[in-house]
Design an enzyme around this catalytic site. Sequence first.
Site, PDB file in Angstrom:
ATOM      1  N   SER A  86      -5.826 -13.839  34.560  1.00  0.00           N
ATOM      2  CA  SER A  86      -4.396 -14.120  34.387  1.00  0.00           C
ATOM      3  C   SER A  86      -3.823 -14.725  35.654  1.00  0.00           C
ATOM      4  CB  SER A  86      -3.655 -12.821  34.084  1.00  0.00           C
ATOM      5  OG  SER A  86      -2.256 -13.045  34.108  1.00  0.00           O
ATOM      6  N   TYR A 100      -1.114  -3.731  35.199  1.00  0.00           N
ATOM      7  CA  TYR A 100      -1.756  -4.897  34.575  1.00  0.00           C
ATOM      8  C   TYR A 100      -2.312  -5.850  35.622  1.00  0.00           C
ATOM      9  CZ  TYR A 100      -2.113  -9.235  31.772  1.00  0.00           C
ATOM     10  OH  TYR A 100      -2.554 -10.384  31.157  1.00  0.00           O
TER      11      TYR A 100
HETATM   12  N1  LIG Z   1      -0.830 -14.131  26.376  1.00  0.00           N
HETATM   13  C1  LIG Z   1      -0.688 -14.412  27.668  1.00  0.00           C
HETATM   14  O1  LIG Z   1       0.285 -14.961  28.126  1.00  0.00           O
HETATM   15  C2  LIG Z   1      -1.780 -14.119  28.630  1.00  0.00           C
HETATM   16  C3  LIG Z   1      -1.657 -14.550  29.929  1.00  0.00           C
HETATM   17  C4  LIG Z   1      -2.670 -14.260  30.835  1.00  0.00           C
HETATM   18  C5  LIG Z   1      -3.768 -13.565  30.421  1.00  0.00           C
HETATM   19  N2  LIG Z   1      -3.871 -13.162  29.143  1.00  0.00           N
HETATM   20  C6  LIG Z   1      -5.052 -12.404  28.758  1.00  0.00           C
HETATM   21  O2  LIG Z   1      -5.679 -13.017  27.650  1.00  0.00           O
HETATM   22  C7  LIG Z   1      -6.367 -12.034  26.902  1.00  0.00           C
HETATM   23  C8  LIG Z   1      -5.977 -12.175  25.429  1.00  0.00           C
HETATM   24  O3  LIG Z   1      -4.601 -11.969  25.304  1.00  0.00           O
HETATM   25  P1  LIG Z   1      -3.742 -12.388  24.031  1.00  0.00           P
HETATM   26  O4  LIG Z   1      -2.496 -12.925  24.531  1.00  0.00           O
HETATM   27  O5  LIG Z   1      -4.543 -13.190  23.127  1.00  0.00           O
HETATM   28  O6  LIG Z   1      -3.415 -10.957  23.405  1.00  0.00           O
HETATM   29  P2  LIG Z   1      -3.731 -10.348  21.986  1.00  0.00           P
HETATM   30  O7  LIG Z   1      -3.102  -8.983  21.974  1.00  0.00           O
HETATM   31  O8  LIG Z   1      -3.322 -11.300  20.929  1.00  0.00           O
HETATM   32  O9  LIG Z   1      -5.297 -10.195  21.981  1.00  0.00           O
HETATM   33  C9  LIG Z   1      -5.962  -9.167  22.679  1.00  0.00           C
HETATM   34  C10 LIG Z   1      -7.039  -8.596  21.779  1.00  0.00           C
HETATM   35  O10 LIG Z   1      -7.781  -7.618  22.508  1.00  0.00           O
HETATM   36  C11 LIG Z   1      -8.083  -6.565  21.639  1.00  0.00           C
HETATM   37  N3  LIG Z   1      -8.347  -5.332  22.386  1.00  0.00           N
HETATM   38  C12 LIG Z   1      -7.480  -4.543  23.063  1.00  0.00           C
HETATM   39  N4  LIG Z   1      -8.114  -3.493  23.569  1.00  0.00           N
HETATM   40  C13 LIG Z   1      -9.411  -3.597  23.219  1.00  0.00           C
HETATM   41  C14 LIG Z   1     -10.561  -2.793  23.429  1.00  0.00           C
HETATM   42  N5  LIG Z   1     -10.487  -1.646  24.111  1.00  0.00           N
HETATM   43  N6  LIG Z   1     -11.722  -3.211  22.934  1.00  0.00           N
HETATM   44  C15 LIG Z   1     -11.788  -4.363  22.224  1.00  0.00           C
HETATM   45  N7  LIG Z   1     -10.740  -5.154  21.969  1.00  0.00           N
HETATM   46  C16 LIG Z   1      -9.564  -4.768  22.461  1.00  0.00           C
HETATM   47  C17 LIG Z   1      -6.861  -6.440  20.774  1.00  0.00           C
HETATM   48  O11 LIG Z   1      -7.145  -5.751  19.567  1.00  0.00           O
HETATM   49  C18 LIG Z   1      -6.467  -7.880  20.563  1.00  0.00           C
HETATM   50  O12 LIG Z   1      -7.049  -8.403  19.383  1.00  0.00           O
HETATM   51  C19 LIG Z   1      -6.004 -10.702  27.512  1.00  0.00           C
HETATM   52  O13 LIG Z   1      -7.005 -10.289  28.399  1.00  0.00           O
HETATM   53  C20 LIG Z   1      -4.749 -11.027  28.267  1.00  0.00           C
HETATM   54  O14 LIG Z   1      -4.521 -10.156  29.338  1.00  0.00           O
HETATM   55  C21 LIG Z   1      -2.897 -13.422  28.232  1.00  0.00           C
END
Ligand SMILES: NC(=O)c1ccc[n+]([C@@H]2O[C@H](COP(=O)([O-])OP(=O)(O)OC[C@H]3O[C@@H](n4cnc5c(N)ncnc54)[C@H](O)[C@@H]3O)[C@@H](O)[C@H]2O)c1
Length: 683
Positions: free
Chosen positions: A560, A573
């Site tokens: 991130s 986080y």
């Molecule tokens: N959306 C953003 O702006 C953003 C920015 C920077 C980083 N990220 C990172 O990108 C990644 C995906 O985020 P997203 O926005 O698609 O969120 P999202 O919530 O849509 O997807 C995250 C997925 O991870 C799964 N998950 C959570 N805990 C878990 C576990 N213990 N075991 C297996 N699966 C698990 C959830 O069920 C979900 O499907 C994350 O690591 C997030 O921190 C997102």
Amino acid sequence: MTSPAERNPAVEQLIARSHSLGADPRTTNYGGGNTSAKGTAIDPATGGPVELLWVKGSGGDLGTLAPSGLAVLRLDRMRALTGVYPGVEREDEMVAAFEYCLHGKGGAAPSIDTTMHGFVDAPHVDHLHPDAGLAIATAADGEELTRRIFADKVRWVPWRRPGFQLGLDIAAISNDNPDVVGCILGGHGITAWGRTSDECEANSLWIIRTIDDYIAAHGRPDPFGAAREGFTALPDAERRARALALAPTLRAIASQDRRMVGHFTDTDVVLDFLASQKAPALAELGTSCPDHFLRTKVKPMLLDLPPTAPLEQTIERLHELHAAYRDDYAGYYARNADEDSPAIRGADPLIILIPGVGMFSYGINSQTARVAGAFYTNTINVMRGAEALSTYAPVPEREKFRIEYWALEEAKLQRLPKPKPLAAKVALITGGAGGIGSAIARRFAAEGACVVIADLDAAGAKAVASELGDADVALGLSCDVRDADQVRAAINATVLAFGGLDIVVNNAGLAVSKPLLETTESDWDAEHDVLAKGSFLVSRAGGRVLIDQGLGGDILYISSKNAVFAGPNNIAYSSAKADQSHQVRLLAAELGQHGIKVNGINPDAVVRDSGIFAGAWAADRAATYGVPEEELGAYYAQRSLLKREVLPEHVANVAFVLCTDEFSHTTGLHVPVDSGVTGAFLR
Ligand SMILES: NC(=O)c1ccc[n+]([C@@H]2O[C@H](COP(=O)([O-])OP(=O)(O)OC[C@H]3O[C@@H](n4cnc5c(N)ncnc54)[C@H](O)[C@@H]3O)[C@@H](O)[C@H]2O)c1
Ligand SMILES: [Zn+2]
């Protein structure tokens, strides 16, 4: 205007019969065999009747044949071909002449078997590769057996490579002998015919059933001999464990010349054969049906140790056998190739047999790997039938080579589209049910990868997998990345489904946004358990397979912007994200010696489709910045240098290119996908 193949009763019956024949793999191998019908249609050019032949074209499978899979030819022009046929030495030239017999546009390209369908006068013809028919076709005394089983109703046609002359041979029997309903084609399969579609199908099935009954009544009870001491199947759990322990080595063996996807089969048919006395000698004789040589190679590689041998010793032996297999294959090529032969296509086995454990089959994609395994199962059935009545005696090596390196087959291979950038790669994406993870899964699948979506949300993972395609393309499974056992199970399921692993994406995540004083221990643990520990567990389990395979690989971390940028209310986080980012550097340093690249992506503000932004995080962030929640995406965009909103597919684009050859020399890198945030610049 409708195409000539449509709305003709002859075509409707042909399609229905093909589906019925193609539904049973014992009746013909996948994609093998062809069916035809002759009939009359109105010629749009003259308004008068025209006699046509509808015949399954090149490629495709009988079980799913559609009118568009038929070649449509004019019978008068087809029949005229005998007048220009230059003889068996130049029979391949006739394939090009079929093009001049086509009626109308569209439809499939006529296959090499078109002659046998066109020249047999009977209106309906089936050409099939049934296990039972091949058992007689490959028996040392197949001609004598044909006479004994069928008296004169079914005739023997000696082996010759499929083509114009074989069609003429069959037509001569069919047209001159009204009582004959079909023939056994030595080393190849069967052809049957009938006045109606039903009669044709009944004749095909009658030939197959009659052979089955004859084998049941007259065959030896144990055609493969007694079981070899120590080579019988291990109990289920031990068998799976052994298959998993060997899979990375076996994939490396199959992939020395070109990366392959694997498929594992441990049915009783396979295990019983591998346990038998005769397995080594029969495996060495190789397959027979001309359809098989390209998919399975002429022979498999068979391990000669029992499944209880120490693992190290087995792996060492497999490498020795691989070297011997390659020498043997190179010898086969050198013995048979002439100056016109296509170049050698790689010398690695496509079928690897491990007694007590099962069969590993390989191909350039999962479907090809699975079909190769199905074909070898056909071969086992054929060998069992042949050995029950006689001795298995497939066509000689020289003929196998003439098929495998046939100029016409080579031309087909040359016409195949260039492989996609991630072809034959297997990717596991954690959190693949979510916004960014599913976008990565979609992109990887579109680029040719086999994709495993592992998520806490099992239903979501399965939904994404089925959106991407069938089990040859994607697998969705439940996995909590915090639990080492579940992580291992997900990696194991991946290896059993696709033969190995190439790309691991640590994407699972969740977010909490709180000031220091409100952050609870459980907030802290929730973030660190999933992001820091979860990624570690997944990298460890996946890394073990990548190291054992020795084929390099990629580990990606969806980290991130917050791993770098120190914003307010984000201690749990962001510090867990920083942990992930350092895992990238640490593992890049450690795994480089294995050719494994480890890179990270730092997204920011991916609001659309994000589960994270659907939760409290969005409200907290919106409150922190003082904007309405629904305008958060736009707020982030205007705050960025490029003023562009970041979408999940933008992250997926970078995930994809990092795993391509374009980034072959880059490891330990973090790529921001944030539309430009100065506070998160890397230095
Ligand atoms: N959306 C953003 O702006 C953003 C920015 C920077 C980083 N990220 C990172 O990108 C990644 C995906 O985020 P997203 O926005 O698609 O969120 P999202 O919530 O849509 O997807 C995250 C997925 O991870 C799964 N998950 C959570 N805990 C878990 C576990 N213990 N075991 C297996 N699966 C698990 C959830 O069920 C979900 O499907 C994350 O690591 C997030 O921190 C997102
Ligand atoms: Zn055939």
